[in-house]
Motif scaffolding. Sequence first.
Motif: not given
Length: 334
Positions: A115, A117, A254-257, A259, A288
């Motif tokens: 990842e 990021s 957070r709604p994001e997946p 990693s 998620t």
Amino acid sequence: MAQVYLGVDAGNSKTVALASLASGEIVGAGRAGCGDIYGVRDPADAVAAVLGSVDAALSQAGATRWTVSAAAFRLAGVDWPEDGEYWDRALREHWPALTQRSIANDGYAALRCGEPSGIGVSVVAGTAAAIAGRGPDGAMWDMGWWSQHAMGALGLMTEALRAVYLAELEAGPPTRLTSALLEFYGVPSVAELNHRFNRREGRPTQADRTRGARVVTATAMAGDPVASDIVDEQGRRLSLYAQIAARKVGLLDRPEPISVVLSGSVLMAPSSPVAAALLAHLGERLPTAVASPATLPPVAGATLDALAEGGVALSPDVVGRLAGTVPPPEFLKT
């Protein structure tokens, strides 16, 4: 010489350093011994190993310590504030000119390996286990000594030997682990196996103990119920601490997946049953989660940290160039 960026991954079995240009090209690599201050008789020996690997990498790069723009030290044994403070003092003493540096547990090294990021959770299962998370606001948490379970190869062998000993005492179910481990270690009886690992003098090394982990996973894959339960429990434990890491750094909000990067010899082995068990339990704990195997060795993740912390944008070109110039597996092998 152009400025270089330095990534260091230090563990018990080895310490590796990579020197990179801002373009992502790896121009130097160095190796040394144990860099874990908990794993040596004198912490100064760990410092010597880390700096030895650094100097070897810089020498190969035709660089010096003065040309290092930023360095990321990802070190086993940085578990408490005083551990980081010890390393900070040691680096200030031995390398006062290095002002752009970060020091963190080695669990963080794997994050950018899957990842770029650096936001997410890394789950490393090799000799032992290291789990770390970084949130979008920079919050960080690593398992360190919070773990209450043996994991990685040490965990597999601890549970397997316990099962074999209990089976011998007729206090646990019979298991094919008995014959498999007797054959692997070349001993004639469970009593001799017990003696081998628990005698006062001449005990085998940790490496000798953990190499039997492959027998545990192979026996599980062959259908032995006891070995299968051990493997499944490893996956459950790893998923538990991954969930804790995600919660601690705010990723559950957070709604994001989320990693989740998998790394380490136990999880990266071909058709790893531990990885399969982890993914099964991870789906229950972190619905998620998007799990992916690390595509780079941990020291490359540390080098990406150094580049990012030194102000280099981790574009696909930079990451790709680094991936294409990482030393061969033989250099990085434990």
